[in-house]
Write an enzyme that holds these catalytic residues in place. Sequence first.
Site, short mmCIF file in Angstrom:
data_model
loop_
_atom_site.label_atom_id
_atom_site.label_comp_id
_atom_site.label_asym_id
_atom_site.label_seq_id
_atom_site.Cartn_x
_atom_site.Cartn_y
_atom_site.Cartn_z
N HIS A 1 -7.81 9.11 -1.73
CA HIS A 1 -7.16 9.16 -0.61
C HIS A 1 -8.03 10.14 0.46
O HIS A 1 -8.33 9.62 1.50
CB HIS A 1 -5.88 10.05 -0.59
CG HIS A 1 -4.96 9.71 0.44
ND1 HIS A 1 -3.54 9.73 0.21
CD2 HIS A 1 -5.24 9.33 1.65
CE1 HIS A 1 -2.90 9.63 1.55
NE2 HIS A 1 -3.68 9.23 2.27
N SER B 1 -11.04 5.81 0.91
CA SER B 1 -10.37 6.20 2.14
C SER B 1 -10.97 7.36 3.00
O SER B 1 -11.32 8.25 2.41
CB SER B 1 -8.74 6.54 1.80
OG SER B 1 -8.21 6.64 3.36
N ASP C 1 0.88 -1.30 0.03
CA ASP C 1 0.02 -0.06 0.10
C ASP C 1 0.93 1.27 -0.21
O ASP C 1 1.94 1.62 0.87
CB ASP C 1 -0.88 -0.09 1.19
CG ASP C 1 -1.88 1.27 1.27
OD1 ASP C 1 -2.99 0.86 0.71
OD2 ASP C 1 -1.51 2.18 1.90
N TYR D 1 3.02 10.01 -0.22
CA TYR D 1 4.18 9.57 0.73
C TYR D 1 5.44 9.67 0.30
O TYR D 1 6.41 8.75 0.14
CB TYR D 1 3.73 8.08 1.05
CG TYR D 1 2.65 7.62 1.45
CD1 TYR D 1 1.71 8.55 2.19
CD2 TYR D 1 1.97 6.38 1.45
CE1 TYR D 1 0.42 8.17 2.65
CE2 TYR D 1 0.68 6.06 1.74
CZ TYR D 1 0.00 6.97 2.54
OH TYR D 1 -1.45 6.63 2.97
N GLU E 1 8.80 -9.26 10.70
CA GLU E 1 8.70 -10.51 10.71
C GLU E 1 7.92 -10.91 11.80
O GLU E 1 7.01 -11.60 11.96
CB GLU E 1 10.17 -11.07 10.93
CG GLU E 1 10.99 -10.88 9.65
CD GLU E 1 12.42 -11.34 9.74
OE1 GLU E 1 12.88 -11.16 11.04
OE2 GLU E 1 13.12 -11.51 8.78
N GLU E 2 7.93 -10.03 12.79
CA GLU E 2 7.29 -9.97 13.98
C GLU E 2 5.68 -9.82 13.77
O GLU E 2 5.09 -10.32 14.30
CB GLU E 2 7.61 -8.96 15.28
CG GLU E 2 7.02 -8.99 16.26
CD GLU E 2 7.48 -7.81 17.36
OE1 GLU E 2 6.60 -7.34 18.39
OE2 GLU E 2 8.52 -7.61 17.47
N LYS F 1 11.76 -1.63 9.85
CA LYS F 1 12.68 -2.62 10.26
C LYS F 1 12.08 -3.89 10.05
O LYS F 1 11.21 -4.29 10.09
CB LYS F 1 12.69 -2.45 11.94
CG LYS F 1 13.44 -0.95 12.44
CD LYS F 1 13.57 -0.94 13.68
CE LYS F 1 14.24 0.15 14.17
NZ LYS F 1 13.58 1.61 13.81
#
Length: 950
Positions: free
Chosen positions: A738, A768, A664, A669, A903-904, A898
Amino acid sequence: MHRFLFSCILLHLSTIDSSHFRGGTITSRPFNNTASGTSIDVIVRERWSWRRSAYSPNCSPATIAAQTPKIGDSNTLNCVSGTCGSYWTGMPVPTYCTDFSAPLDVASGEYYQTYTIPINITFSIAFSSSAWFAALVVGGGGSWAVVGRISTILRPDGYLNTSPVAVSLPILYKQINVQHVHVVQMSDFDGTDILQCRWSVGGTSTINQYNECAGVCNGIPGANLIGANCTIVFTLVTPSWYVAAALQIEDFYNAAALSANTPMTSVPLQFLFYGYPTPTGCSTPPAIIGSRPNRACIGVLVGDNVTELVIIQVYCTGKSIVDYVSSVPVGMTKSAILNPSTGIYEIVLSWVPVASQYGPQAVCMGAVDNTNIQTNQWCITFLVGFKSPDVIRPKMVQGSASPIGTVFQNQTTFSIQTSISVNRPTRNGTYIYFYFANGTLVQKYDCGWEPEVTYTGFTIVIRFPVAPWQPGAFYYVNMDSGVASGTEFCGPESAPITDPTFWVFNIWNPALSSTTTTTTTPFSTVTVTTKQTSTTSINTLLTTTGIVVTTTSPPTTTSTAPTTAPPTTAAPTTAAPTSPGSTTESTVAVLYPKDFVSNIHHHRTYVILCCNGTSSRQRRLGKNGPEVSCIGCGAIVMANIDGKEDQRFEIYHRAIELGCSFFDSGDVYGDSEDSLGNYFSKYPSQREKVFLATKFGLVHSSESKSYIARGDAQYVHEACEKSLKRLRVHSIDLYYVHCIDTSIPIEETIHAMKELIGLGKIKHIGLSNCSSETLQRAYAIHPISCVQIEYSPFSLNIEKDQRSLLQTCRRLGVAIVCYSPLSRGLLGGNIRCLDDLDKNDFRRHFPRFSPENLTENIRITDEFTKLCARKGCSLSQLTLAWILAQGEDFIPIPSTTKLAHLEENLLSTQIQFNQTELNDIRDICEKYQVVGEPCPKNMSHFLFSDSAPQ
């Protein structure tokens, strides 16, 4: 005899009189299928075939490339019944030449023209003139009439109708005194319509209210027509003569309309069969054998460089392919006939589709040998504006396929991932094959119908009733074209896979168990050193493929494998000796997500993303929309991260590795779109693995030095073009408004976005920060796939009755994409005080992060943290898992810079709640009041915005 037959046919062609018509078709489609105002633009397409020598200069590769001069009569298509008016001024008959055959003296071409036609009318257009040539069994030297029906009457589902499409070669060669079964390929872009084929009629009793066939009505004596699949069963009896097939293909909204015989439109198709006498000697006709099967459907995007190979085989000694008859879209070129090996001939098709060709474009070919015997007609459909799925090449354990590497002899379940959501193929005879390494077939399954093959979202699963594997043996998997078929229209097909190194595996041989397993087969040059095997108990919690995993001390392993782009985050590739270690039995313990995280950080384990324990779970964007990964990858915080492009590339790549395929972005951005464009440019194969979303409509005003919303039609098109350029893609999968422009009716914005869909530049529409009423008005113009809104335990506004947005989404079947699901890090577990944020961190401007508010909000997160301790997970995992548990229509898109956090976050899909746990989380949400608004005052007016009245 062969020479005599060929000479007779050429003599016959040379004695045809000056008549010149060889048949054709008329089709139509609205530029947009949603009505707007009192009129609609309709694209009308005509395709005609003629005697080539009737027009000078003759159609040739040069005139095809130049698209000049046109070929055909100086005539027009005229309105002959229904609501005729000034909007129909007559369509010129001459067309751009696309195909020709000099020996058969035939040339074909097509032409498009757009007309602005009032809504809710229907009328028929006709091309009638003379003359057919003399050598017709029925109608020789007589008149022709080709009639089609155009309708702008709204369908029962509220959309405008697209006519069916039918295609045929102009001349098909068939042996006399043999019964033939010929199937006409017909299709409809309105995928739920029922198609029916009938003979054209000479009277005025049909929907067209006009003579549909003139001199060639009932032009094939004794023929039978099966209307449901447009199959003609016939026998030709007169050598060296032609018969004309005159058909109408009609579309019905449902079975009741079919029973009442009330079609919406009617498409004519006229073509010829030529009867040749039984040849002596070897009479086996040549055949087109690939590379795509007959009736294949191939998705291509506007602007793609399309290349397809047509492969022909001859079966008789002394025969060769000398010519071909074809019917192709404007702009498609064909190579000379190539002869790469004995008995094999090839023709290369090349094409760059343009925006006006959006939708189905048919290609038909028939090759002719040196005795003038023709192959059966071979037709495929290019679906312009849609991408064919790719079967993702297996790269690692628990990557895109399972299993690979060494597996147990009792393995019965296999699965492989695809680039988009797929269905079962529409054609039977589409196989997936399992081979021994030496090429001997072990098993094949017909993906068209066999229950051993199932399709779910982005995954194909194959289940063997009994495992047929031999210990120590090596195997590979191949697939026919179309094993993976897309969900749109005719089901765009995956390419065939014939590479024996694509998906390989071998069976564990316990008699040869050792510390190191080395693959030395011709599949690849990969050496994998694994953990020591054990004869003690198996810790099943640590394996999905069945391979024994035990604890070793020290557990030293190495992996040597060549690597190519995209970038890899795998372990070092430098070879090193394996350190022996003692093997001890593992203690089976409860395995929490935090244990996976620890293992990932140390050993780079690969885990397929799944939702709440269900393997490879996807979620659908809207009730009829595409499927995406249940957690997306938000790109907002990855913008301008100190210019570290490689860091962002690593995050993109790792997300895709872990099954997170929903990216997304947004045009405000920072350089987010540019970064993704650079990534896809550097690693083009990754684009097909990603469902790409971006946004427009939030613009920084230099005058007010603040942001404003823009949704006017001109800006919609301008913004899309800029995003396409930055992203370096031909099409955006999901395009969001947006923020709602309160000065423009939302209808104008959505109509403009529909035009982008028609041009193939976007595929799906999202909103949105909208209100419930604005969503309903937008949905009335075009289906909305999803609404993106802030949602987390700290932001539950969409649930409030006064908003009613959640209720409206669920009533319409619109998905909820949740931005800031971790409340901009408050629910990430890493912020305890303001000093945890950099001095330039944008969150310092958000009310919830003010010094006085942050302290109170952290106290609430501490309550959630207590639940995390009981659950054995992190705060971010608890939060994301809770959002997923709110319903199948919720899709969070956390953003991070990060890898460890990525992954977390993705491992939150492994967490399941019981009802008591869900109640505990909800109790905290209701008991404590979050302090501060979710965004700064100068942005709050964009939330839940109402559009300007229409």
